[in-house]
Design a protein around this motif. Sequence first.
Motif, PDB file in Angstrom:
ATOM      1  N   LYS A 249      42.771  47.013  52.405  1.00 42.73           N
ATOM      2  CA  LYS A 249      41.952  47.881  51.560  1.00 42.73           C
ATOM      3  C   LYS A 249      42.641  48.296  50.259  1.00 42.73           C
ATOM      4  CE  LYS A 249      39.149  49.762  55.330  1.00 42.73           C
ATOM      5  NZ  LYS A 249      37.972  48.917  55.046  1.00 42.73           N
ATOM      6  N   MET A 250      43.823  47.790  49.998  1.00 43.97           N
ATOM      7  CA  MET A 250      44.508  48.098  48.747  1.00 43.97           C
ATOM      8  C   MET A 250      44.416  46.886  47.829  1.00 43.97           C
ATOM      9  SD  MET A 250      45.351  51.107  49.511  1.00 43.97           S
ATOM     10  CE  MET A 250      46.372  51.581  48.117  1.00 43.97           C
TER      11      MET A 250
ATOM     12  N   ASP B 183      46.550  40.025  35.724  1.00 40.06           N
ATOM     13  CA  ASP B 183      46.507  39.874  34.271  1.00 40.06           C
ATOM     14  C   ASP B 183      45.112  39.563  33.725  1.00 40.06           C
ATOM     15  OD1 ASP B 183      49.579  38.194  34.804  1.00 40.06           O
ATOM     16  OD2 ASP B 183      49.316  40.239  34.057  1.00 40.06           O
ATOM     17  N   ILE B 184      44.262  38.989  34.557  1.00 43.51           N
ATOM     18  CA  ILE B 184      42.923  38.588  34.093  1.00 43.51           C
ATOM     19  C   ILE B 184      41.847  38.979  35.118  1.00 43.51           C
ATOM     20  CG2 ILE B 184      43.663  36.731  32.536  1.00 43.51           C
ATOM     21  CD1 ILE B 184      42.967  34.789  34.890  1.00 43.51           C
ATOM     22  N   PRO B 185      41.652  40.261  35.387  1.00 37.60           N
ATOM     23  CA  PRO B 185      40.708  40.651  36.431  1.00 37.60           C
ATOM     24  C   PRO B 185      39.231  40.641  36.011  1.00 37.60           C
ATOM     25  CG  PRO B 185      41.686  42.574  35.435  1.00 37.60           C
ATOM     26  CD  PRO B 185      42.345  41.379  34.776  1.00 37.60           C
ATOM     27  N   GLU B 186      38.982  40.541  34.717  1.00 30.50           N
ATOM     28  CA  GLU B 186      37.602  40.665  34.237  1.00 30.50           C
ATOM     29  C   GLU B 186      36.710  39.572  34.818  1.00 30.50           C
ATOM     30  OE1 GLU B 186      40.536  42.538  31.770  1.00 30.50           O
ATOM     31  OE2 GLU B 186      40.276  40.399  32.217  1.00 30.50           O
ATOM     32  N   GLY B 187      35.575  40.005  35.353  1.00 33.03           N
ATOM     33  CA  GLY B 187      34.618  39.057  35.914  1.00 33.03           C
ATOM     34  C   GLY B 187      34.849  38.750  37.389  1.00 33.03           C
ATOM     35  N   TYR B 188      35.887  39.382  37.957  1.00 31.82           N
ATOM     36  CA  TYR B 188      36.240  39.153  39.359  1.00 31.82           C
ATOM     37  C   TYR B 188      36.361  40.475  40.099  1.00 31.82           C
ATOM     38  CZ  TYR B 188      37.850  34.697  37.398  1.00 31.82           C
ATOM     39  OH  TYR B 188      37.936  33.490  36.735  1.00 31.82           O
ATOM     40  N   SER B 189      36.155  40.408  41.407  1.00 28.64           N
ATOM     41  CA  SER B 189      36.498  41.516  42.284  1.00 28.64           C
ATOM     42  C   SER B 189      37.100  40.925  43.553  1.00 28.64           C
ATOM     43  CB  SER B 189      35.288  42.387  42.613  1.00 28.64           C
ATOM     44  OG  SER B 189      34.303  41.625  43.298  1.00 28.64           O
ATOM     45  N   VAL B 190      37.696  41.767  44.381  1.00 27.70           N
ATOM     46  CA  VAL B 190      38.335  41.288  45.600  1.00 27.70           C
ATOM     47  C   VAL B 190      38.028  42.231  46.747  1.00 27.70           C
ATOM     48  CG1 VAL B 190      40.248  40.014  44.521  1.00 27.70           C
ATOM     49  CG2 VAL B 190      40.483  42.474  45.000  1.00 27.70           C
TER      50      VAL B 190
END
Lengths: 114, 114
Positions: free
Chosen positions: A53-54, A59-66
């Motif tokens: 959950k952490m 460096d390039i998180p835009e457009g993504y989630s996890v």
Amino acid sequence: DVKVTQSSRYLVKRTGEKVFLECVQDMDHENMFWYRQDPGLGLRLIYFSYDVKMKEKGDIPEGYSVSREKKERFSLILESASTNQTSMYLCASRGGGASYNEQFFGPGTRLTVL
Amino acid sequence: GESVGLHLPTLSVQEGDNSIINCAYSNSASDYFIWYKQESGKGPQFIIDIRSNMDKRQGQRVTVLLNKTVKHLSLQIAATQPGDSAVYFCAEKPHAGNNRKLIWGLGTSLAVNP
């Protein structure tokens, strides 16, 4: 041997689709990573997780989630795929202690967004 | 800014010769410098690392040299074999700040000619 598996080797999706890339590791590692690899740009970190959950932006998180609901599984989500997200996606995991510098990689998922 | 770069993007050697892959870095505050090997169709694989207070470390057929004066890292492969053909990445683990993630170089492609 540590094994990191990724759900697909090749994936073709259409622009605007929601895409899930799954990664599973079998060595009880705390840390997991998602990278994308493009020619001439090397490995770029998208997100990583150091515990269940952490998560932390790379460096390039835009457009993504996890998502990391279980220790062994780390999912990368493209909420609305775009053509510039066509790439090779690599998942990795890492333990602690003496093996801190050794990341174990999966074989990669080559995603094509049309 | 921080960067880990490479002198040569491609290197071609004869089987049996020694190979030297170079890497220049700009961030002096790093605990470790690390080499990974990526064979075609696979994820990167850890080869060897060197702590920042060392100058040299040897592994099986590989030697890593660290010259902190000129911020230069090299990987030497003895008696290069066809199986050594791959892309080699250098990476560094920062000491300060967010040291959970590595700073990756862009990679050098090594081609071994029979």
